[in-house]
Motif scaffolding. Structure first.
Motif, PDB file in Angstrom:
ATOM      1  N   VAL A 125       0.944  -1.125   0.010  1.00 28.99           N
ATOM      2  CA  VAL A 125      -0.237  -0.017  -0.198  1.00 28.99           C
ATOM      3  C   VAL A 125       0.915   1.268  -0.051  1.00 28.99           C
ATOM      4  O   VAL A 125       1.720   1.336   1.010  1.00 28.99           O
ATOM      5  CB  VAL A 125      -0.836   0.000   1.158  1.00 28.99           C
ATOM      6  CG1 VAL A 125      -1.679   1.232   1.323  1.00 28.99           C
ATOM      7  CG2 VAL A 125      -1.850  -1.013   1.168  1.00 28.99           C
ATOM      8  N   GLN A 126       0.479   2.072  -0.742  1.00 26.77           N
ATOM      9  CA  GLN A 126       1.324   3.477  -1.010  1.00 26.77           C
ATOM     10  C   GLN A 126       0.530   4.440  -0.248  1.00 26.77           C
ATOM     11  O   GLN A 126      -0.629   4.940  -0.833  1.00 26.77           O
ATOM     12  CB  GLN A 126       1.613   3.742  -2.488  1.00 26.77           C
ATOM     13  CG  GLN A 126       2.509   5.201  -2.614  1.00 26.77           C
ATOM     14  CD  GLN A 126       2.701   5.513  -3.918  1.00 26.77           C
ATOM     15  OE1 GLN A 126       2.250   4.712  -4.699  1.00 26.77           O
ATOM     16  NE2 GLN A 126       3.459   6.320  -4.172  1.00 26.77           N
ATOM     17  N   GLY A 127       0.984   5.047   0.608  1.00 25.81           N
ATOM     18  CA  GLY A 127       0.057   5.787   1.423  1.00 25.81           C
ATOM     19  C   GLY A 127      -0.305   7.159   1.060  1.00 25.81           C
ATOM     20  O   GLY A 127      -1.400   7.768   1.138  1.00 25.81           O
ATOM     21  N   SER A 128       0.672   7.971   0.340  1.00 27.24           N
ATOM     22  CA  SER A 128       0.614   9.174  -0.076  1.00 27.24           C
ATOM     23  C   SER A 128       1.442   9.115  -1.725  1.00 27.24           C
ATOM     24  O   SER A 128       2.001   8.269  -1.774  1.00 27.24           O
ATOM     25  CB  SER A 128       1.098  10.057   0.726  1.00 27.24           C
ATOM     26  OG  SER A 128       2.336  10.107   0.815  1.00 27.24           O
ATOM     27  N   ALA A 129       1.346  10.171  -2.380  1.00 30.25           N
ATOM     28  CA  ALA A 129       1.916  10.327  -3.569  1.00 30.25           C
ATOM     29  C   ALA A 129       3.465  10.260  -3.154  1.00 30.25           C
ATOM     30  O   ALA A 129       4.286  10.128  -4.064  1.00 30.25           O
ATOM     31  CB  ALA A 129       1.293  11.454  -4.211  1.00 30.25           C
ATOM     32  N   ASP A 130       3.939  10.752  -2.108  1.00 28.89           N
ATOM     33  CA  ASP A 130       5.113  10.985  -1.806  1.00 28.89           C
ATOM     34  C   ASP A 130       5.611   9.458  -1.270  1.00 28.89           C
ATOM     35  O   ASP A 130       6.942   9.403  -0.957  1.00 28.89           O
ATOM     36  CB  ASP A 130       5.485  12.050  -0.896  1.00 28.89           C
ATOM     37  CG  ASP A 130       4.727  13.449  -1.196  1.00 28.89           C
ATOM     38  OD1 ASP A 130       5.008  13.465  -2.431  1.00 28.89           O
ATOM     39  OD2 ASP A 130       4.578  14.284  -0.552  1.00 28.89           O
ATOM     40  N   GLY A 131       4.978   8.910  -0.779  1.00 28.83           N
ATOM     41  CA  GLY A 131       5.582   7.409  -0.301  1.00 28.83           C
ATOM     42  C   GLY A 131       6.033   6.514  -1.352  1.00 28.83           C
ATOM     43  O   GLY A 131       5.733   6.568  -2.328  1.00 28.83           O
ATOM     44  N   PRO A 132       6.618   5.415  -0.708  1.00 26.06           N
ATOM     45  CA  PRO A 132       7.236   4.577  -1.875  1.00 26.06           C
ATOM     46  C   PRO A 132       6.209   3.626  -2.398  1.00 26.06           C
ATOM     47  O   PRO A 132       5.371   3.194  -1.831  1.00 26.06           O
ATOM     48  CB  PRO A 132       8.414   3.675  -0.905  1.00 26.06           C
ATOM     49  CG  PRO A 132       7.603   3.655   0.301  1.00 26.06           C
ATOM     50  CD  PRO A 132       7.098   5.147   0.401  1.00 26.06           C
ATOM     51  N   ALA A 133       6.483   3.218  -3.823  1.00 27.77           N
ATOM     52  CA  ALA A 133       5.472   2.420  -4.570  1.00 27.77           C
ATOM     53  C   ALA A 133       6.168   1.043  -4.412  1.00 27.77           C
ATOM     54  O   ALA A 133       7.210   1.117  -4.152  1.00 27.77           O
ATOM     55  CB  ALA A 133       5.128   2.913  -5.890  1.00 27.77           C
ATOM     56  N   GLY A 134       5.487   0.334  -4.860  1.00 24.29           N
ATOM     57  CA  GLY A 134       6.035  -1.205  -5.138  1.00 24.29           C
ATOM     58  C   GLY A 134       5.359  -2.120  -4.005  1.00 24.29           C
ATOM     59  O   GLY A 134       4.820  -1.764  -2.960  1.00 24.29           O
ATOM     60  N   ALA A 135       5.580  -3.263  -4.423  1.00 22.49           N
ATOM     61  CA  ALA A 135       5.153  -4.480  -3.690  1.00 22.49           C
ATOM     62  C   ALA A 135       6.127  -4.539  -2.236  1.00 22.49           C
ATOM     63  O   ALA A 135       6.822  -5.422  -1.917  1.00 22.49           O
ATOM     64  CB  ALA A 135       5.077  -5.744  -4.039  1.00 22.49           C
ATOM     65  N   ASP A 160      -4.867   2.167  -8.498  1.00 21.57           N
ATOM     66  CA  ASP A 160      -4.952   3.529  -7.967  1.00 21.57           C
ATOM     67  C   ASP A 160      -6.381   3.787  -7.305  1.00 21.57           C
ATOM     68  O   ASP A 160      -7.339   3.497  -8.012  1.00 21.57           O
ATOM     69  CB  ASP A 160      -4.802   4.100  -9.219  1.00 21.57           C
ATOM     70  CG  ASP A 160      -3.447   4.306 -10.047  1.00 21.57           C
ATOM     71  OD1 ASP A 160      -2.414   4.090  -9.023  1.00 21.57           O
ATOM     72  OD2 ASP A 160      -3.338   4.342 -11.104  1.00 21.57           O
ATOM     73  N   HIS A 161      -6.242   4.432  -6.155  1.00 23.30           N
ATOM     74  CA  HIS A 161      -7.733   4.493  -5.416  1.00 23.30           C
ATOM     75  C   HIS A 161      -8.016   5.726  -5.878  1.00 23.30           C
ATOM     76  O   HIS A 161      -7.416   6.658  -6.447  1.00 23.30           O
ATOM     77  CB  HIS A 161      -7.160   4.522  -3.961  1.00 23.30           C
ATOM     78  CG  HIS A 161      -8.098   4.149  -2.834  1.00 23.30           C
ATOM     79  ND1 HIS A 161      -9.529   4.224  -3.262  1.00 23.30           N
ATOM     80  CD2 HIS A 161      -8.078   4.160  -1.513  1.00 23.30           C
ATOM     81  CE1 HIS A 161     -10.228   3.922  -2.380  1.00 23.30           C
ATOM     82  NE2 HIS A 161      -9.424   3.965  -1.265  1.00 23.30           N
ATOM     83  N   ASP A 162      -9.413   5.947  -5.437  1.00 25.33           N
ATOM     84  CA  ASP A 162     -10.280   6.935  -5.661  1.00 25.33           C
ATOM     85  C   ASP A 162      -9.448   8.324  -4.804  1.00 25.33           C
ATOM     86  O   ASP A 162      -9.108   7.933  -3.637  1.00 25.33           O
ATOM     87  CB  ASP A 162     -11.636   6.814  -5.237  1.00 25.33           C
ATOM     88  CG  ASP A 162     -12.482   8.172  -5.339  1.00 25.33           C
ATOM     89  OD1 ASP A 162     -13.100   7.906  -6.294  1.00 25.33           O
ATOM     90  OD2 ASP A 162     -12.581   9.132  -4.741  1.00 25.33           O
ATOM     91  N   SER A 190      -8.045   6.733   1.635  1.00 19.50           N
ATOM     92  CA  SER A 190      -7.363   6.671   2.515  1.00 19.50           C
ATOM     93  C   SER A 190      -6.096   6.362   2.369  1.00 19.50           C
ATOM     94  O   SER A 190      -5.088   6.582   3.205  1.00 19.50           O
ATOM     95  CB  SER A 190      -7.918   5.742   3.870  1.00 19.50           C
ATOM     96  OG  SER A 190      -7.814   4.555   3.469  1.00 19.50           O
ATOM     97  N   PHE A 191      -5.710   5.930   1.013  1.00 20.65           N
ATOM     98  CA  PHE A 191      -4.428   5.866   0.551  1.00 20.65           C
ATOM     99  C   PHE A 191      -4.340   6.001  -0.783  1.00 20.65           C
ATOM    100  O   PHE A 191      -5.255   6.267  -1.658  1.00 20.65           O
ATOM    101  CB  PHE A 191      -4.040   4.401   0.793  1.00 20.65           C
ATOM    102  CG  PHE A 191      -4.607   3.363   0.067  1.00 20.65           C
ATOM    103  CD1 PHE A 191      -4.272   2.687  -0.974  1.00 20.65           C
ATOM    104  CD2 PHE A 191      -5.614   2.635   0.681  1.00 20.65           C
ATOM    105  CE1 PHE A 191      -5.091   1.786  -1.601  1.00 20.65           C
ATOM    106  CE2 PHE A 191      -6.733   1.713   0.121  1.00 20.65           C
ATOM    107  CZ  PHE A 191      -6.140   1.127  -1.042  1.00 20.65           C
ATOM    108  N   PHE A 192      -3.119   6.130  -1.355  1.00 19.79           N
ATOM    109  CA  PHE A 192      -2.853   6.440  -2.783  1.00 19.79           C
ATOM    110  C   PHE A 192      -3.024   5.601  -3.747  1.00 19.79           C
ATOM    111  O   PHE A 192      -3.864   5.650  -4.885  1.00 19.79           O
ATOM    112  CB  PHE A 192      -1.399   7.073  -2.943  1.00 19.79           C
ATOM    113  CG  PHE A 192      -1.230   7.932  -4.310  1.00 19.79           C
ATOM    114  CD1 PHE A 192      -2.183   9.292  -4.331  1.00 19.79           C
ATOM    115  CD2 PHE A 192      -0.476   7.409  -5.173  1.00 19.79           C
ATOM    116  CE1 PHE A 192      -1.923   9.601  -5.762  1.00 19.79           C
ATOM    117  CE2 PHE A 192      -0.228   8.065  -6.380  1.00 19.79           C
ATOM    118  CZ  PHE A 192      -0.845   9.426  -6.628  1.00 19.79           C
ATOM    119  N   GLY A 193      -2.524   4.400  -3.320  1.00 17.56           N
ATOM    120  CA  GLY A 193      -2.727   3.266  -4.394  1.00 17.56           C
ATOM    121  C   GLY A 193      -1.926   1.873  -3.775  1.00 17.56           C
ATOM    122  O   GLY A 193      -1.434   1.868  -2.717  1.00 17.56           O
ATOM    123  N   MET A 194      -2.120   0.795  -4.606  1.00 13.43           N
ATOM    124  CA  MET A 194      -1.261  -0.368  -4.094  1.00 13.43           C
ATOM    125  C   MET A 194      -0.762  -1.405  -5.088  1.00 13.43           C
ATOM    126  O   MET A 194      -1.577  -1.502  -6.509  1.00 13.43           O
ATOM    127  CB  MET A 194      -2.342  -1.202  -3.462  1.00 13.43           C
ATOM    128  CG  MET A 194      -1.808  -2.203  -2.586  1.00 13.43           C
ATOM    129  SD  MET A 194      -2.037  -4.015  -3.776  1.00 13.43           S
ATOM    130  CE  MET A 194      -3.573  -4.201  -4.142  1.00 13.43           C
TER     131      MET A 194
END
Length: 308
Positions: free
Chosen positions: A96-106, A171-173, A177-181
């Motif tokens: 889970v990527q909490g925000s746009a500034d957070g790390p992406a990836g599994a 990509d979440h709405d 509560s989070f950016f994406g996963m």
């Protein structure tokens, strides 16, 4: 812990007593909807200092007792139920990527599911993204194909992951509560999530130990209890501040179906004190770091979904 899964009891727990027939898209949708509507995303085990494992049978036993869990529990138990019902289900390491500034990836802080072998007009390959552990996200399973998907008032997107070659990105709405996963393509065993589960449950840096959040999805929106604020997003939006112990535990029972009957009155008193103190610290931190209305909005999302 239950020694084997009581499928009939599990189906009763989610209001689908007597569901029969072979695996189908229609039944998968019914199962998914019923689960997210009846079994809340919650992690009171952390605040009550009740250690848990990622073992699916243990998670299922807790769900049957009237509780919920976070992704390792919810998707772990749901994958076991689906397998017992004859579905071809796979578990995947996600992040889970909490925000746009957070790390992406599994990064390993999320367990995602796929179900295969169910072709349909909008899912020609027969593979579905299934996730009852994302809190305020999916109401229905999604066909694992690239595109934009609308569910109720929310819009999601599935696409190939840029951070995980061969994997997928959800990509979440923007109101979520989070950016994406992101999640990997290859299947994983439950043991792959044990270390991260321990970290999320015990680390002082874990957002799960800073602010308590309970979430429940329905066809028209989301109910979220974050700290001492009861929030509705979707239909009849609004926020209510819960001013006392009675209001808090009544909201848990009435909105989320969580009675915490197994918790003594003394332990509930202790839990309430911890929740109140944590909420005060969170509000103070939010106010001190928010220099504008937009930054305040961003800060209000920060404690949500660091994983699980």
């Amino acid at each position: 812990m239950t020694r084997s899964l009581d499928v009939s009891a599990y189906l009763r727990r989610i209001g689908l007593d007597g569901l029969g027939g072979p695996p189908s898209v229609e039944s998968l949708v019914r199962l998914h909807r019923a689960h997210v509507e009846r079994v809340p995303y919650e992690y009171f085990h952390i605040w009550l200092e009740h250690p848990t494992s990622v073992e699916p049978l243990e998670s299922a036993g807790r769900i049957l007792s009237g509780r919920g869990g976070y992704c390792f529990h919810l998707n772990g138990a749901f994958s076991l139920l689906l397998a017992k019902l004859g579905y071809q289900v796979s578990r995947h390491v996600g992040g889970v990527q909490g925000s746009a500034d957070g790390p992406a990836g599994a990064t390993g802080n999320h367990l995602a599911l796929t179900v295969s072998g169910l072709p349909a007009e909008r899912c020609p390959d027969g593979v579905w993204f299934v996730d009852v552990g994302l809190g305020d996200a999916l109401h229905d399973p999604l066909p694992l194909v690239e595109g934009v998907h609308r569910q109720g008032p929310f819009e999601y997107r599935l696409r190939p992951s840029e951070a995980e070659p061969g994997g997928w990105r959800f990509d979440h709405d923007p109101r979520g509560s989070f950016f994406g996963m992101d999640f990997r393509a290859e299947a994983a065993e439950m043991s792959a999530f044990a270390v991260e589960h321990h970290e999320l449950s015990t680390s002082p840096q874990s957002s799960f130990r800073k602010v308590m959040s309970v979430q429940r999805r329905d066809v028209a929106g989301i109910d979220c209890l974050r700290g001492l604020s009861l929030i509705r997003i979707g239909s009849e939006e609004g926020t209510s501040a819960l001013s006392g112990r009675r209001d808090y535990f009544e909201a848990l029972a009435d909105v989320f179906g969580l009675t915490l009957e197994e918790v003594s009155a003394e332990r509930k008193d202790e839990l309430w004190r911890r929740l109140s103190d944590a909420n005060e610290k969170w509000l103070t931190s939010t106010v001190s770091t928010a220099s504008s209305a937009s930054s305040a909005s961003s800060a209000s999302r920060e404690p949500e979904h660091a994983g699980g």
